[in-house]
Design an enzyme around this catalytic site. Structure first.
Site, PDB file in Angstrom:
ATOM      1  N   PHE A 229      14.434 -31.406  50.585  1.00  0.00           N
ATOM      2  CA  PHE A 229      13.491 -30.474  51.011  1.00  0.00           C
ATOM      3  C   PHE A 229      12.108 -31.194  50.906  1.00  0.00           C
ATOM      4  O   PHE A 229      11.700 -32.217  50.234  1.00  0.00           O
ATOM      5  CB  PHE A 229      13.530 -29.252  49.878  1.00  0.00           C
TER       6      PHE A 229
ATOM      7  N   GLN B 139       0.243 -19.756  52.331  1.00  0.00           N
ATOM      8  CA  GLN B 139       0.671 -20.668  52.892  1.00  0.00           C
ATOM      9  C   GLN B 139       1.475 -20.490  54.131  1.00  0.00           C
ATOM     10  O   GLN B 139       1.998 -19.466  54.420  1.00  0.00           O
ATOM     11  CB  GLN B 139       2.157 -21.351  52.086  1.00  0.00           C
TER      12      GLN B 139
ATOM     13  N   HIS C 106       4.233 -21.710  56.969  1.00  0.00           N
ATOM     14  CA  HIS C 106       5.454 -22.385  56.808  1.00  0.00           C
ATOM     15  C   HIS C 106       5.562 -22.931  58.159  1.00  0.00           C
ATOM     16  O   HIS C 106       5.224 -22.537  59.321  1.00  0.00           O
ATOM     17  CB  HIS C 106       6.415 -21.902  56.660  1.00  0.00           C
TER      18      HIS C 106
ATOM     19  N   LEU D  52      11.823 -17.076  60.072  1.00  0.00           N
ATOM     20  CA  LEU D  52      11.966 -18.332  59.362  1.00  0.00           C
ATOM     21  C   LEU D  52      13.109 -18.975  59.940  1.00  0.00           C
ATOM     22  O   LEU D  52      14.162 -18.734  59.725  1.00  0.00           O
ATOM     23  CB  LEU D  52      11.955 -18.043  57.987  1.00  0.00           C
TER      24      LEU D  52
ATOM     25  N   GLU E  19      13.271 -24.884  55.895  1.00  0.00           N
ATOM     26  CA  GLU E  19      12.957 -26.352  55.741  1.00  0.00           C
ATOM     27  C   GLU E  19      14.374 -27.084  55.714  1.00  0.00           C
ATOM     28  O   GLU E  19      14.433 -28.033  55.719  1.00  0.00           O
ATOM     29  CB  GLU E  19      12.209 -26.594  54.579  1.00  0.00           C
TER      30      GLU E  19
ATOM     31  N   ARG F 217       4.225 -28.464  53.015  1.00  0.00           N
ATOM     32  CA  ARG F 217       4.091 -27.581  54.266  1.00  0.00           C
ATOM     33  C   ARG F 217       2.873 -27.339  54.841  1.00  0.00           C
ATOM     34  O   ARG F 217       2.483 -27.619  55.994  1.00  0.00           O
ATOM     35  CB  ARG F 217       4.595 -26.181  53.848  1.00  0.00           C
TER      36      ARG F 217
ATOM     37  N   HIS G 245       3.682 -17.276  55.358  1.00  0.00           N
ATOM     38  CA  HIS G 245       4.932 -17.369  54.705  1.00  0.00           C
ATOM     39  C   HIS G 245       4.821 -16.829  53.172  1.00  0.00           C
ATOM     40  O   HIS G 245       5.429 -16.095  52.627  1.00  0.00           O
ATOM     41  CB  HIS G 245       5.418 -18.874  54.798  1.00  0.00           C
TER      42      HIS G 245
ATOM     43  N   ARG H 298       2.607 -24.145  47.577  1.00  0.00           N
ATOM     44  CA  ARG H 298       3.905 -24.162  47.123  1.00  0.00           C
ATOM     45  C   ARG H 298       4.830 -25.239  47.737  1.00  0.00           C
ATOM     46  O   ARG H 298       4.940 -25.174  48.871  1.00  0.00           O
ATOM     47  CB  ARG H 298       4.482 -22.749  47.004  1.00  0.00           C
TER      48      ARG H 298
HETATM   49  C1  LIG Z   1      12.617 -15.624  55.446  1.00  0.00           C
HETATM   50  C2  LIG Z   1      12.278 -16.495  53.804  1.00  0.00           C
HETATM   51  C3  LIG Z   1      12.866 -17.370  53.399  1.00  0.00           C
HETATM   52  C4  LIG Z   1      12.517 -18.248  52.057  1.00  0.00           C
HETATM   53  N1  LIG Z   1      13.123 -19.110  51.696  1.00  0.00           N
HETATM   54  C5  LIG Z   1      12.862 -19.530  50.482  1.00  0.00           C
HETATM   55  C6  LIG Z   1      13.701 -20.696  49.774  1.00  0.00           C
HETATM   56  O1  LIG Z   1      14.619 -21.264  50.439  1.00  0.00           O
HETATM   57  N2  LIG Z   1      13.478 -21.092  48.499  1.00  0.00           N
HETATM   58  C7  LIG Z   1      12.498 -20.552  48.004  1.00  0.00           C
HETATM   59  O2  LIG Z   1      12.290 -21.055  46.901  1.00  0.00           O
HETATM   60  N3  LIG Z   1      11.628 -19.565  48.561  1.00  0.00           N
HETATM   61  C8  LIG Z   1      11.864 -19.142  49.694  1.00  0.00           C
HETATM   62  N4  LIG Z   1      11.278 -17.872  50.274  1.00  0.00           N
HETATM   63  C9  LIG Z   1      10.205 -17.499  49.269  1.00  0.00           C
HETATM   64  C10 LIG Z   1      10.854 -16.455  48.424  1.00  0.00           C
HETATM   65  O3  LIG Z   1      12.197 -15.894  48.817  1.00  0.00           O
HETATM   66  C11 LIG Z   1       9.819 -15.071  47.839  1.00  0.00           C
HETATM   67  O4  LIG Z   1       8.707 -15.835  47.673  1.00  0.00           O
HETATM   68  C12 LIG Z   1      10.666 -14.633  46.673  1.00  0.00           C
HETATM   69  O5  LIG Z   1      12.035 -13.938  47.058  1.00  0.00           O
HETATM   70  C13 LIG Z   1       9.865 -13.276  46.239  1.00  0.00           C
HETATM   71  O6  LIG Z   1      10.605 -12.576  45.416  1.00  0.00           O
HETATM   72  P1  LIG Z   1       9.918 -11.455  44.568  1.00  0.00           P
HETATM   73  O7  LIG Z   1      10.992 -11.056  43.315  1.00  0.00           O
HETATM   74  O8  LIG Z   1       8.487 -11.863  44.083  1.00  0.00           O
HETATM   75  O9  LIG Z   1       9.803 -10.344  45.610  1.00  0.00           O
HETATM   76  P2  LIG Z   1      10.903  -9.659  46.744  1.00  0.00           P
HETATM   77  O10 LIG Z   1      12.052 -10.369  46.748  1.00  0.00           O
HETATM   78  O11 LIG Z   1       9.918  -9.717  47.984  1.00  0.00           O
HETATM   79  O12 LIG Z   1      10.840  -8.328  46.239  1.00  0.00           O
HETATM   80  C14 LIG Z   1       9.923  -7.482  46.201  1.00  0.00           C
HETATM   81  C15 LIG Z   1      10.440  -6.121  45.703  1.00  0.00           C
HETATM   82  O13 LIG Z   1       9.559  -5.253  45.202  1.00  0.00           O
HETATM   83  C16 LIG Z   1       9.743  -3.878  45.781  1.00  0.00           C
HETATM   84  N5  LIG Z   1       8.442  -3.450  46.118  1.00  0.00           N
HETATM   85  C17 LIG Z   1       7.249  -3.699  46.751  1.00  0.00           C
HETATM   86  N6  LIG Z   1       6.447  -3.056  46.716  1.00  0.00           N
HETATM   87  C18 LIG Z   1       6.770  -1.742  45.900  1.00  0.00           C
HETATM   88  C19 LIG Z   1       6.022  -0.618  45.650  1.00  0.00           C
HETATM   89  N7  LIG Z   1       5.040  -0.422  45.968  1.00  0.00           N
HETATM   90  N8  LIG Z   1       6.950   0.158  44.851  1.00  0.00           N
HETATM   91  C20 LIG Z   1       8.277   0.053  44.495  1.00  0.00           C
HETATM   92  N9  LIG Z   1       8.725  -1.296  44.846  1.00  0.00           N
HETATM   93  C21 LIG Z   1       8.002  -2.297  45.792  1.00  0.00           C
HETATM   94  C22 LIG Z   1      10.595  -4.011  47.139  1.00  0.00           C
HETATM   95  O14 LIG Z   1      11.381  -2.887  47.228  1.00  0.00           O
HETATM   96  C23 LIG Z   1      11.420  -5.200  46.285  1.00  0.00           C
HETATM   97  O15 LIG Z   1      12.203  -4.812  45.769  1.00  0.00           O
HETATM   98  C24 LIG Z   1      11.542 -17.581  51.243  1.00  0.00           C
HETATM   99  C25 LIG Z   1      10.786 -16.478  51.938  1.00  0.00           C
HETATM  100  C26 LIG Z   1      11.164 -15.732  53.382  1.00  0.00           C
HETATM  101  C27 LIG Z   1      10.361 -14.846  53.624  1.00  0.00           C
END
Ligand SMILES: Cc1cc2nc3c(=O)[nH]c(=O)nc-3n(C[C@H](O)[C@H](O)[C@H](O)COP(=O)(O)OP(=O)(O)OC[C@H]3O[C@@H](n4cnc5c(N)ncnc54)[C@H](O)[C@@H]3O)c2cc1C
Length: 606
Positions: A117, A237, A239, A249, A252, A283, A364, A406
């Site tokens: 990666f 960031q 991507h 997306l 990578e 990135r 991203h 990141r």
């Molecule tokens: C397409 C894509 C691919 C990615 N691939 C990778 C990867 O391969 N490796 C890597 O390390 N990272 C990757 N990332 C980044 C990573 O996935 C995210 O940064 C990470 O999953 C965020 O997780 P989280 O638990 O912080 O929030 P999220 O998984 O975004 O979850 C947010 C949660 O908060 C809840 N929520 C939001 N607002 C409210 C509210 N007002 N009230 C109640 N609930 C709320 C939502 O319902 C959800 O459950 C990727 C991101 C994307 C978009």
């Protein structure tokens, strides 16, 4: 208003929220998870490429090398105490996920399979290393399913499709949150000893983004409105490989498996910008290089996109040139990049086995967010003072282990490592802590704000305001930035915010699943996130990581090796004037550097 009482309230059911919920509940706490989405629809489920950990299953790897890459990738702004925790605990966290039943891909010896990666190297930058543990290109999906099952097994209470709209503070202590049940429109009060925000990012601030529609920065905006600071908001960031026109997306992992970026002349231009690590540079470097190619008119057919090529004949040619013995074929791609093939075929009508994929940089990931220490406790000032009962983890938080940029696969690590730490801390805290009641006027202000939106009959439609904001931010606060552009962008977004407050108009005045109402409220969150991003970006007069200024091209360690803390001074939940206070008094933790000079800042890669 219906009131619920719990030891711990977790807002958000992505990887960070679920990990925290799991650990808090294992520690004996009575835990509620409130999520606006059904848990397994959280954006973590879209994470494709992998989770980084120095397991060394294919070749030698060490946590120190992972830490080094993270510090360097973050352009020396990361807090090194947090990076140390990330690198060390990643290994154990991944093995723990495996033991929970996560179906990782395997090596021929049955170990967890790892792929290359961007920015991940062995021996302090010597050569690319295989560090990303993956489950095909569906790693996030598997993490989310695994953690959700474990939470259910552990009696965590889920309130799905409840959207948190305010944070409850009483006597300077956090005591829960107010949420709307989307199905009924009713307000609920969640009173808890400990509250952890894990609401994810705010990619929807920009026009081209990889982020789901739900990523509207609710958590960050709620904190800002309650007078709490946000950290390093200027660092966002892009991507390199979003599907052209859509931003969806393309992982990578495609470049990790050997895919290359090409310009209109078929030239692998990354050889010029990053001769050693090429397409796997971090990135920020790749996105900037792509912009420079596009600016030079080297986009495909003179347009504003480039090609990403994973066809075996192309990849094998470059592998042979590099003296590598490895070769790939169509079967390999179909097995390892199944989601990618599907996405390209469905959304772009392109078959990556037959032709290159059209790509452009896509908004991203938020490096900044709610400031926390390494135990996921929210801090409220530059000195690191903790607010009792308040925690944050995941993308909404800023530990800061990613600094100014990141590395790929480090977000999933961040979720599990700091989500787990938050959960453990909460379990200990709630054992002794008293339950502070909500303030007498809990929810009044936010209900008034919702009534205003519900009854709004002006001429500015939320969809139109949102589109204008996204376009402004893309143009003025994107990959390359200048003072003049950012000022223009910020002022125009402030005007949109004014229209949002004075001239909004929505159609649906109902209670049940009123998406019109909720989207309008989310627009307010996006506008606030956009303004603070522009404000912080304007103030930082240097280029570092993802923050690239054409008028200040150098990184300036003498003056800017500091975090930004921005907060709103206005009293009241949603105010006409955003009176923002910004300081740069928070120094970067440099504890690794103090022990080993290899962690000291090196020249910046442009
Ligand atoms: C397409 C894509 C691919 C990615 N691939 C990778 C990867 O391969 N490796 C890597 O390390 N990272 C990757 N990332 C980044 C990573 O996935 C995210 O940064 C990470 O999953 C965020 O997780 P989280 O638990 O912080 O929030 P999220 O998984 O975004 O979850 C947010 C949660 O908060 C809840 N929520 C939001 N607002 C409210 C509210 N007002 N009230 C109640 N609930 C709320 C939502 O319902 C959800 O459950 C990727 C991101 C994307 C978009």
């Amino acid at each position: 208003m219906q009131t619920h009482q719990f030891d711990a309230l977790i807002v958000g059911a992505g990887g960070a929220g679920l990990m925290a919920a799991l650990y808090a509940s294992q520690g004996g706490a009575k835990v509620a998870v409130v999520s606006k989405l059904y848990p397994t629809r959280s954006h973590t489920g879209a994470a494709l490429g992998g989770i980084g950990a120095a397991l060394g299953n294919h070749e030698e790897d060490r946590p120190e090398w992972h830490m080094y890459d993270t510090v360097k990738g973050g352009d020396y702004l990361a807090d090194q105490d947090a990076v140390r925790v990330l690198g060390e605990e990643a290994v154990d966290a991944v093995i723990e996920l495996e033991h929970m039943g996560l179906p990782f891909d395997r090596t021929s010896e049955g170990r967890i399979s790892q792929r290359r990666f961007g920015g991940h190297t062995s021996n302090f930058g010597e050569k690319a290393v295989r560090r990303a543990c993956h489950s095909a290109d569906r790693t996030g999906h598997m993490i989310l399913q695994t953690l959700y099952q474990q939470c259910l097994r552990n009696q965590v209470r889920f309130f799905d499709e409840f959207q948190v709209v305010d944070l409850l503070l009483n006597q300077g202590v956090a005591c829960g949150a107010v949420a709307i049940q989307l199905g009924s429109g009713e307000f609920h009060c969640f009173n808890a000893k400990a509250t952890l925000f894990a609401t994810g990012g705010w990619g929807r601030v920009w026009q081209v983004t990889s982020n789901a529609h739900s990523l509207t920065g609710d958590g960050a905006a709620i904190f800002l409105r309650r007078g709490l600071p946000l950290e390093d908001m200027e660092f966002y960031q892009f991507h390199p490989t979003g599907l052209y026109g859509l931003g969806v997306l393309l992982t990578e992992g495609i470049r990790g498996e050997g895919g290359v970026l090409l310009n209109r002349h078929g030239e692998r231009f990354m050889e010029r910008y990053a001769p050693t690590i090429k397409d796997l540079a971090s990135r920020d470097v790749v996105s900037r290089s792509m912009y420079l190619e596009l600016r030079d008119g080297k986009g495909i057919r003179g347009s504003d996109y480039l090609h990403l090529d994973i066809r075996p004949e192309t990849v094998n040619r470059y592998l042979a040139e590099a003296g590598e013995t490895r070769r790939i074929d169509e079967d390999f791609i179909a097995r390892n990049l199944a989601e990618t093939l599907e996405v390209c075929r469905v959304y772009a009508g392109v078959d990556p086995l037959q032709e290159p994929m059209p790509v452009q940089p896509t908004a991203h990931y938020a490096m900044g967010g709610i400031p926390t220490n390494v135990n996921a406790e929210v801090i409220v000032d530059a000195a690191g003072k903790v607010m009792q009962g308040l925690y944050a983890a995941g993308e909404v938080a800023c530990v800061s282990c990613h600094g100014a940029n990141r590395l790929g696969t480090n977000s999933l690590v961040d979720l599990v490592v700091f989500g787990r730490r938050g959960g453990k801390r909460i379990a200990n805290f709630v054992r002794e802590a008293p339950l502070i009641p909500p303030p007498m006027d809990a929810g009044e202000e936010v209900r008034a704000e919702f009534e205003r939106i519900r009854n709004s009959a002006g001429s500015s439609r939320p969809g139109a305001l949102r589109a204008q904001m996204q376009s402004l931010m893309m143009t003025h606060v994107g990959v390359f930035r200048t003072a003049e552009g950012m000022r223009q962008g910020r002022d125009a977004v402030l005007e949109l915010r004014q229209r949002f407050l004075q001239d909004l108009g929505i159609d649906d005045r109902g209670q049940v699943f009123n998406t019109d109402l909720m989207e309008a409220w989310e627009l307010g969150c996006l506008l606030d996130s956009a303004v603070v991003t522009a404000e912080c970006a304007l103030a930082r007069e240097e280029s570092r990581g993802a923050h690239s200024r054409e008028d200040f091209r150098e990184r300036d360690d003498a003056n800017w090796m500091v975090h930004s803390l921005i907060s709103s001074q206005a009293s009241g939940l949603v105010t006409e004037q955003l009176e923002l206070a910004l300081n740069h008094d928070r120094p970067v933790d440099r504890s690794l550097e103090a022990e080993d000079e290899r962690f000291a800042p090196k020249e910046r890669v442009y």
